[in-house]
Design a protein around this motif. Structure first.
Motif, short mmCIF file in Angstrom:
data_model
loop_
_atom_site.label_atom_id
_atom_site.label_comp_id
_atom_site.label_asym_id
_atom_site.label_seq_id
_atom_site.Cartn_x
_atom_site.Cartn_y
_atom_site.Cartn_z
N ARG A 1 3.24 -2.62 -1.14
CA ARG A 1 3.56 -2.11 0.19
C ARG A 1 4.99 -1.61 0.28
N ASP B 1 1.59 -0.48 3.13
CA ASP B 1 2.45 -1.13 4.12
C ASP B 1 1.82 -1.06 5.51
N TYR C 1 -0.99 -3.62 5.71
CA TYR C 1 -0.42 -4.97 5.83
C TYR C 1 0.11 -5.21 7.24
#
Length: 421
Positions: free
Chosen positions: A356, A363, A366
């Protein structure tokens, strides 16, 4: 290479050859073998010692009984190698499953090697539709896996010894604990080799420390005067005879750390060489921030046998990236999957967590998981499952990961462009 749609999935025949199935409960010193017929009656019970002669005898016992299929609890080792070399079909049944299967044959729950061999043989007879023959990885993958796991164990040991050294120094030389970025960095260990006590550290001045750092090619950006100020501001450790006694402990821990760092570096070099020569290296090294060791771990733990994971879901479950669902009546509980390959899960989540930092799609996935209320480990597993979907496709087709063909990533980047403008 075959695509996922045409990949042949290894299965067991509807009926075992010659109507018999075998079970083998392995141990460190000896192994218990059992063969059952089509009605589940035990026709052979035998034990052999763990030696070259014993393994040859074991193969002969199964061959004499006409048994060409053997169930066992582990997928590797000399026993499995001997069976495969003899042309025997090996079927791996998880030890946790065997533990639960014992209740089929009685409620006592006793653990006995000969009885477990019977349970394995009979389960192979009755549960054939749910079992798959072992398709072993190639020798290059097996060697890579061993090196990666050995390196991981050494890193774990290094962290433990570094923590031990840090705790020791807090009592005998506190100034050395926060002097450099890492307690086990080369410059820190070199410093502790020379300045083992408070008496020796007191000899340093800003000028002397600067000269010493230059002599040892210190590459840090911190000014020597700042480092000396840190050393002087820290609480003082004992001096004199007490300091000399503690210096032996410091020297011993530093020596262990230096040895560990040397061996970890040696294994890392070997892993890099093995990875470069592996046919699947391009798949895993193409992943964002995979590097060398991380890519090697992913490759080694997933393996090179495509038949092992005929579907994405099979990889998700073994890696612990798919939740476990328990449902009874109106009750439905979705929880953490405890039964999985811990080494594979660790490799996948380690990669996913770091990806990420280099991949906007990872990213974003997440962060959205965190926004839904998931804690960090759960959010990483969500991301790991998404990455496994991509990795499985690349692995089955033999193609490297191409961010330009990653539709979700490109869509996210396209959305970000107008916002930036």
């Amino acid at each position: 290479m075959k695509s996922a749609s045409t990949m042949e999935i290894a299965t067991l025949p509807d009926e075992p050859p010659n109507g018999v199935t075998g079970g083998l409960d392995w141990a460190r010193d000896d192994h218990a073998a059992c063969v059952v017929d089509t009605r589940g009656r035990e026709v052979v019970r035998h034990s052999v010692e763990h030696s070259t002669a014993g393994l040859a005898e074991l193969v002969g016992v199964f061959r004499q009984a006409g048994c060409h299929e053997v169930a066992i609890e582990r997928p590797d080792g000399p026993v499995v190698d001997a069976l495969l070399a003899a042309g025997t079909t090996v079927v791996v049944i998880n030890p946790n499953r065997v533990k639960n299967l014992r209740s089929r044959y009685g409620s006592a729950g006793n653990k006995d090697d000969r009885f477990d061999a019977f349970v394995l043989a009979d389960t192979l007879r009755t549960d054939r539709a749910r079992l798959r023959p072992l398709t072993p990885d190639g020798p290059d993958t097996v060697a890579l896996r061993r090196n990666c796991r050995a390196r991981k164990d050494l890193v774990t040991h290094r962290v433990a010894v570094a923590n031990q050294l840090r705790a020791h120094l807090r009592g005998v030389l506190p100034g050395a604990v926060g002097l450099f970025a890492e307690i086990d960095s080369p410059i820190s260990l070199t410093f502790l080799t020379r300045f083992t006590t408070q008496d020796r550290a007191d000899w340093l001045t800003p000028t002397r420390l600067a000269a010493w750092l230059a002599k040892h090619s210190y590459s840090g950006r911190t000014d020597p005067a700042v480092l000396h100020a840190r050393l002087s501001a820290a609480p003082r450790g004992p001096v004199g005879a007490q300091a000399d006694a503690n210096a032996a402990i410091t020297t011993a821990l530093v020596a262990v750390l230096q040895t560990l760092l040397t061996q970890i570096k040696m294994l890392s070099t070997e892993i890099e060489t093995q990875l470069d020569a592996h046919a699947d290296a391009h798949i895993f090294t193409s992943l964002p921030r995979a590097g060398t060791v991380r890519a090697a771990r992913l490759l080694a733990e997933i393996g090179d046998s495509r038949a092992r994971f005929p579907t994405r879901e099979s990889l998700f479950c073994l890696a612990g990236a798919a939740p476990s669902t328990r449902q009874s009546g109106k009750s439905r509980v979705v929880g953490f999957r405890w039964a999985c390959d811990k080494q594979l899960r660790d490799a996948v989540t380690d990669f996913a967590n770091d990806s990420r930092r280099a991949n906007p799609w990872a990213d974003d996935l997440y962060q959205r998981a965190r926004a839904r209320g998931h804690d960090h480990p759960h959010a990483v597993r969500v991301l790991a499952r998404a990455w496994l979907n991509i990795i499985w496709h690349c692995w089955q087709t033999g193609e490297a990961y191409d961010p330009n063909r990653h539709i979700a990533l490109q869509r996210l980047l396209a959305q970000a462009q107008p916002e930036a403008a």
